[in-house]
Write a protein that holds these residues in place. Structure first.
Motif, short mmCIF file in Angstrom:
data_model
loop_
_atom_site.label_atom_id
_atom_site.label_comp_id
_atom_site.label_asym_id
_atom_site.label_seq_id
_atom_site.Cartn_x
_atom_site.Cartn_y
_atom_site.Cartn_z
N GLY A 115 31.77 25.42 39.52
CA GLY A 115 30.99 24.23 39.17
C GLY A 115 31.65 23.39 38.10
N ALA A 116 32.93 23.62 37.84
CA ALA A 116 33.60 22.95 36.74
C ALA A 116 34.55 21.84 37.21
CB ALA A 116 34.36 23.96 35.90
N SER A 117 34.30 21.31 38.41
CA SER A 117 35.09 20.18 38.93
C SER A 117 36.58 20.46 38.97
CB SER A 117 34.80 18.93 38.09
OG SER A 117 33.43 18.62 38.10
N GLY A 118 36.95 21.67 39.31
CA GLY A 118 38.36 22.00 39.45
C GLY A 118 39.13 22.06 38.16
N MET A 119 38.42 22.26 37.03
CA MET A 119 39.06 22.31 35.73
C MET A 119 38.69 23.61 35.02
SD MET A 119 40.56 19.35 35.86
CE MET A 119 41.15 19.03 34.19
N LEU A 120 39.59 24.06 34.17
CA LEU A 120 39.33 25.21 33.32
C LEU A 120 39.47 24.77 31.88
CD1 LEU A 120 38.96 28.32 32.93
CD2 LEU A 120 41.46 28.50 33.02
N ARG A 121 38.50 25.13 31.05
CA ARG A 121 38.57 24.76 29.64
C ARG A 121 37.99 25.86 28.79
NH1 ARG A 121 36.91 19.69 28.87
NH2 ARG A 121 36.60 19.20 31.09
N LEU A 122 38.39 25.88 27.51
CA LEU A 122 37.82 26.78 26.52
C LEU A 122 37.26 25.90 25.39
CD1 LEU A 122 40.54 29.57 26.33
CD2 LEU A 122 38.31 29.73 27.41
N GLY A 123 35.98 25.66 25.40
CA GLY A 123 35.36 24.79 24.42
C GLY A 123 35.36 23.35 24.89
N GLN A 124 34.70 22.53 24.10
CA GLN A 124 34.56 21.10 24.44
C GLN A 124 35.56 20.24 23.68
OE1 GLN A 124 32.53 20.26 26.90
NE2 GLN A 124 31.98 22.42 27.11
#
Length: 269
Positions: free
Chosen positions: A260-269
């Motif tokens: 559900g993350a629109s094809g992105m990976l992130r750690l924090g905002q």
């Protein structure tokens, strides 16, 4: 460390007196394993490929290198085991200085005698001592901290909890990563996760639980990313070609968590 695994037709030898805390070396089907007087596997090496990462969770702990824009130059390992991570990082991060903290000198002896631990005083610093005590006193910073320390009963003790993770966060460089091996089937697993989330607020990634029961958790000192999953697939392919390690299956499982993350990976905002 991973769940009990005894290869068929294995042979066992104890290099120290046979006690509840003895150090046992077992070998079967081409794989040599390290044990602390129990069935729990503390490390493994395929004899024909001593520099490879035999256990799946150790391969997962290399994943932060895929995320780094530059290869880490200061790496800290808490727990030596069979020196699997140390050997891999030594070979594939040639410009990195590696510091290892191991509480049991017998483990160091076993790694040298049976698991081909490299001897290079210029690139490897070995500290014999308690990892939690070391973390509470150290002041130098690290780009990558790998935590994989357990006793014979698969207990991490003081190598889990808010105090320990706070010390880890204190000495991470601005773009640094902490990667910890947890055992999902052991008491204290959920409290360890809660402690990590408390210290690294919204900057943790819990990898899908591996078949072995290991639950590797990644945390960053500061918000990191976002990374395109398409870009990460390309990095995984490059890493496989250049560093003899295929992280494609792990990335695919991470993608499922990030659906559900629109094809992105992130750690924090």
């Amino acid at each position: 460390m991973t769940k009990p695994l005894t290869p068929e037709h294995s042979t066992t030898s104890s290099i120290f007196p046979k006690t509840a805390s003895s150090i046992d070396i077992r070998e079967g089907e081409g794989v040599r394993t390290l044990h602390f007087g129990s069935e729990w596997v503390q490390g493994a090496m395929r004899v024909a490929r001593p520099w490879a990462l035999e256990l799946e969770y150790t391969r997962a702990m290399i994943f932060p290198l895929i995320l780094c824009e530059e290869t880490p130059t200061r790496i800290l390992l808490i727990g030596l085991g069979a020196a699997s991570l140390l050997k891999y990082l030594y070979r594939h991060c040639p410009h990195a200085h590696l510091k290892v903290v191991e509480i049991d000198p017998r483990v160091v002896q076993a790694a040298r005698q049976f698991f081909r631990m490299p001897e290079d005083s210029e690139r490897i610093t070995l500290v014999e001592g308690d990892g939690a005590d070391f973390m509470s006193q150290v002041s130098e910073t690290y780009d990558l901290i790998l935590v994989d320390g357990f006793d014979a009963r698969a207990r991490a003790g003081r190598l889990q909890g808010e105090r320990f993770y706070r010390d880890c966060g204190r000495v991470l460089s601005a773009h640094g990563f902490l990667c910890a091996n947890l055992l999902t089937r052991q008491r204290g697993y959920r409290s360890a996760l809660s402690a990590l989330n408390a210290i690294f607020t919204e900057r943790t990634l819990h990898f899908p639980t591996l078949d072995s029961g290991n639950g590797v958790v990644l945390a960053s000192a500061e918000p990191q990313g976002p990374w395109s999953l398409v870009e990460l697939r390309a990095r995984v392919l490059t890493w496989k070609k250049n560093h003899a390690l295929d992280l494609g299956r792990l990335l695919a499982r991470i993608e499922q968590l990030q659906s559900g993350a629109s094809g992105m990976l992130r750690l924090g905002q």
